[in-house]
Enzyme design. Structure first.
Site, short mmCIF file in Angstrom:
data_model
loop_
_atom_site.label_atom_id
_atom_site.label_comp_id
_atom_site.label_asym_id
_atom_site.label_seq_id
_atom_site.Cartn_x
_atom_site.Cartn_y
_atom_site.Cartn_z
N GLY A 161 -4.59 -4.26 -3.72
CA GLY A 161 -5.63 -2.90 -3.74
C GLY A 161 -4.68 -2.07 -4.27
O GLY A 161 -4.59 -1.23 -3.85
N HIS A 162 -5.15 -1.62 -4.94
CA HIS A 162 -3.72 -0.31 -6.50
C HIS A 162 -4.90 1.01 -6.81
O HIS A 162 -6.07 0.84 -7.12
CB HIS A 162 -3.10 -0.67 -6.92
N ASP A 196 1.02 -1.50 0.24
CA ASP A 196 0.04 0.16 0.03
C ASP A 196 0.92 1.38 -0.04
O ASP A 196 0.38 2.44 0.78
CB ASP A 196 -0.66 -0.05 1.13
N GLN A 227 1.88 -5.66 -3.31
CA GLN A 227 2.31 -6.35 -1.63
C GLN A 227 3.71 -5.39 -2.09
O GLN A 227 4.27 -4.41 -2.91
CB GLN A 227 2.15 -7.19 -2.01
N LYS A 280 1.75 2.57 -5.15
CA LYS A 280 2.16 2.04 -6.23
C LYS A 280 1.27 2.29 -7.63
O LYS A 280 1.67 2.32 -8.64
CB LYS A 280 2.58 0.11 -6.43
P1 GDP Z 1 -0.96 0.42 -3.49
O1 GDP Z 1 -1.43 -0.70 -2.83
O2 GDP Z 1 0.84 -0.26 -3.37
O3 GDP Z 1 -1.17 0.44 -4.76
O4 GDP Z 1 -0.89 1.34 -2.50
P2 GDP Z 1 -2.66 1.73 -2.08
O5 GDP Z 1 -3.82 2.69 -3.20
O6 GDP Z 1 -3.66 0.89 -1.88
O7 GDP Z 1 -2.45 3.10 -0.94
C1 GDP Z 1 -2.44 3.98 -1.33
C2 GDP Z 1 -3.57 5.19 -0.33
O8 GDP Z 1 -2.37 6.39 -0.81
C3 GDP Z 1 -4.41 5.04 -2.15
O9 GDP Z 1 -5.54 5.64 -0.81
C4 GDP Z 1 -3.89 6.20 -2.81
O10 GDP Z 1 -5.05 7.31 -3.32
C5 GDP Z 1 -3.04 6.98 -2.20
N1 GDP Z 1 -1.95 8.06 -2.72
C6 GDP Z 1 -0.88 8.10 -3.01
N2 GDP Z 1 -0.24 8.64 -3.28
C7 GDP Z 1 -0.47 9.55 -2.10
C8 GDP Z 1 0.03 11.31 -2.35
O11 GDP Z 1 1.22 11.43 -2.81
N3 GDP Z 1 -1.02 11.65 -0.98
C9 GDP Z 1 -2.12 10.85 -1.12
N4 GDP Z 1 -2.46 12.21 0.27
N5 GDP Z 1 -2.51 9.92 -1.15
C10 GDP Z 1 -1.54 9.25 -2.05
P1 IMO Z 2 -1.18 -4.28 -1.86
O1 IMO Z 2 -0.48 -4.79 -3.54
C1 IMO Z 2 -0.93 -4.91 2.09
C2 IMO Z 2 -1.26 -8.03 3.44
C3 IMO Z 2 -2.52 -8.95 4.79
C4 IMO Z 2 -1.61 -9.89 5.53
C5 IMO Z 2 -0.34 -11.17 4.49
C6 IMO Z 2 -0.78 -12.21 3.86
O2 IMO Z 2 -2.43 -3.21 -1.88
O3 IMO Z 2 0.01 -3.48 -0.96
P2 IMO Z 2 -2.08 -12.42 1.87
O4 IMO Z 2 -3.65 -12.07 1.69
O5 IMO Z 2 -1.49 -12.20 0.86
O6 IMO Z 2 -2.09 -14.30 2.59
O7 IMO Z 2 -1.99 -11.86 2.99
O8 IMO Z 2 -0.69 -9.84 3.44
N1 IMO Z 2 -1.53 -8.26 2.08
C7 IMO Z 2 -1.64 -6.60 1.65
N2 IMO Z 2 -0.93 -5.91 2.45
N3 IMO Z 2 -0.92 -4.80 1.74
C8 IMO Z 2 -0.98 -5.86 -0.62
O9 IMO Z 2 -1.12 -5.27 -1.70
C9 IMO Z 2 -1.67 -6.68 0.66
N4 IMO Z 2 -1.88 -8.00 -0.44
C10 IMO Z 2 -1.74 -8.89 0.76
O10 IMO Z 2 -2.91 -7.80 5.07
O11 IMO Z 2 -1.26 -9.37 5.93
MG MG Z 3 -2.81 -1.41 -1.83
#
Ligand code: GDP
Ligand code: IMO
Ligand code: MG
Length: 422
Positions: free
Chosen positions: A40-41, A13, A223, A16
């Protein structure tokens, strides 16, 4: 731009999805190589929010091709839903999305087993996403998996599925969990197979031919480094190689065709699920949650939060070969008076500059903090390095230096425009 691997340098998270969306502008093909719909991206285009789980985030840029590589585990029913959702939002997927025929499948028994294993672990649970990702990779390694190539051959698939359901139902019954109906699973997977048929191909050959033509590939990690099955905080990990090497095995693109590695990290640290998090801090969590931030994109769980951990990102730079860093969520620290950064760990009379292997040792580690003055103003409007407050620039330079890589990108908000190239 050449061929770039993008990885998460923390616990997932990191943002990415947002950075992939930005970098896709200069790429031809975006490739997911590991993980499944545990990812979840999030990408914002204007006010529209997209959360991608299996489909690469590059899909939102017209004219680009996207590949779900052989290393991904695909829940086909969930993928069809995701594709339908994208179509409804007017995103083109037909003709530009390709799924590897060797990608393994996730089944309802994987989800049921995921849930059962978590229940049986009790207090020692991993906190998985319950998407069946662990058991699906387990079956792959045990040579008991079914693949996309099986799914699109209905007769063969029906026979194989019957065997798999029988065997897994025995296990589920032994654990006191309800068994699955073969007929129901078969019908749902048959429908998904029909819907996905046109997307399935030999993506290994496709990608290597694209490289030969001089096209630019962007590998979208899922991840983060410390969820890697080999390099993460085992057993609190996911079941794939989330580090840079996973991009090669998960796509069939050889290491000598990779030109650079970008590591994405937040300006602070988050983790969702169980396992050690040395810099975890309730005040940081309260502050971010009060802003409505740091809730999981896949499960909605509040993320655990803490100060920036440079020991972790230094380790991530090492194992991924990170050339450039993209720092996101800088604006999350806008109101903080004094910002802490963990520069080393201490445990049992020892000092650690890299993350120790043993999860209990890591859990016992106490961070050694350096302090930085906060900038205490909004950064979301900044569009250039020069427009960032001096204290923000100092902070970013420091965390990049402590992490051992060059700062390439700074993100001050969720939208494309809120990105600063250094
Ligand atoms: P990912 O799994 O690495 O793609 O990240 P996620 O989407 O799960 O979580 C990142 C969160 O940060 C999302 O809600 C993005 O919209 C948000 N985000 C990313 N870059 C920024 C930033 O520079 N500022 C803010 N406020 N939100 C950001
Ligand atoms: P993105 O791509 C954050 C974590 C779960 C748990 C561990 C194992 O959005 O960064 P799993 O269901 O994969 O067997 O769970 O990994 N986990 C993540 N945490 N971002 C993710 O993906 C994750 N995918 C799995 O919360 O701790
Ligand atoms: Mg994510």
């Amino acid at each position: 731009m050449a061929n770039t691997i993008l990885v998460g340098a923390q616990w997932g998270d990191e943002g990415k999805g947002k950075i992939i969306d930005v970098l896709t502008e200069t790429a031809d093909i975006v490739v997911r190589t590991q993980g499944g719909n545990n990812a979840g991206h999030t990408v914002f285009l204007g006010a529209q929010k997209y959360v991608l789980h299996l489909v690469p985030s590059g899909i939102l840029r017209p004219g680009k091709r996207c590949v779900i590589g052989n290393g991904v585990v695909v829940d086909p029913v969930s993928l069809v839903e995701e594709i339908e959702g994208l179509r409804k939002l007017g995103v083109k997927v037909d003709g530009n999305l390709f799924i590897s025929e060797s990608a393994h499948l996730v089944f309802p028994y994987h989800r049921a087993l995921d849930e059962q294993r978590e229940l049986r672990k009790g207090r020692n649970k991993i906190g998985t996403t319950k998407r069946g990702i662990g058991p699906a990779y387990g079956d792959k390694a045990a040579r008991a998996g079914l693949r996309m190539i099986d799914l699109v051959q209905p007769d063969r698939f029906a026979t194989l599925l019957r065997q798999r359901i029988q065997e897994n139902n025995e296990l589920l019954r032994a654990w006191g969990a309800p068994p699955l109906s073969y007929a129901r699973v078969q019908a749902a997977y048959r429908a998904a197979g029909d819907a996905l048929q046109g997307f399935v191909s030999n993506t290994v050959v496709m990608l290597n031919e694209a490289i030969r033509r001089g096209e630019n590939l962007l590998f979208e990690g899922a991840q983060g480094t410390f969820l890697d099955i080999d390099h993460g905080t085992y057993p609190f990990v996911t079941l794939s190689n989330t580090t840079a090497g996973g991009a090669c095995t998960g796509s069939g693109v050889p290491p000598n065709r990779i030109d650079r590695v970008v590591g994405v990290m937040k300006a602070y640290t988050t983790r969702v699920g169980e396992g050690p998090l040395p810099t975890e801090n309730a005040e940081v969590a309260d502050m971010l949650h009060a802003l409505g931030r740091e809730f999981g994109a896949t499960t909605g769980r509040p993320r655990r939060c803490g100060w920036f951990d440079a020991v972790a990102t230094r380790h991530a730079t090492m194992v991924n070969g990170i050339d450039k860093l993209a720092v996101t969520n800088i604006d999350g620290l806008d109101s903080v008076e004094t910002i802490k950064v963990c520069v080393a760990y201490r445990a049992g009379g020892r000092q650690y500059e890299y993350v120790p292997t043993d999860a209990p040792t890591l859990a016992a580690c106490r961070p050694v903090y350096a302090e930085f003055p906060g900038w205490r103003c909004a950064t979301g409007q900044a569009r250039s390095w020069a427009a960032l407050p001096t204290k923000t620039r100092q902070y970013l330079k420091a965390i990049a230096e402590l992490s051992g890589a060059r700062l390439g990108l700074a993100s001050v908000g969720p939208s494309r425009e809120q990105t600063i190239f250094r």
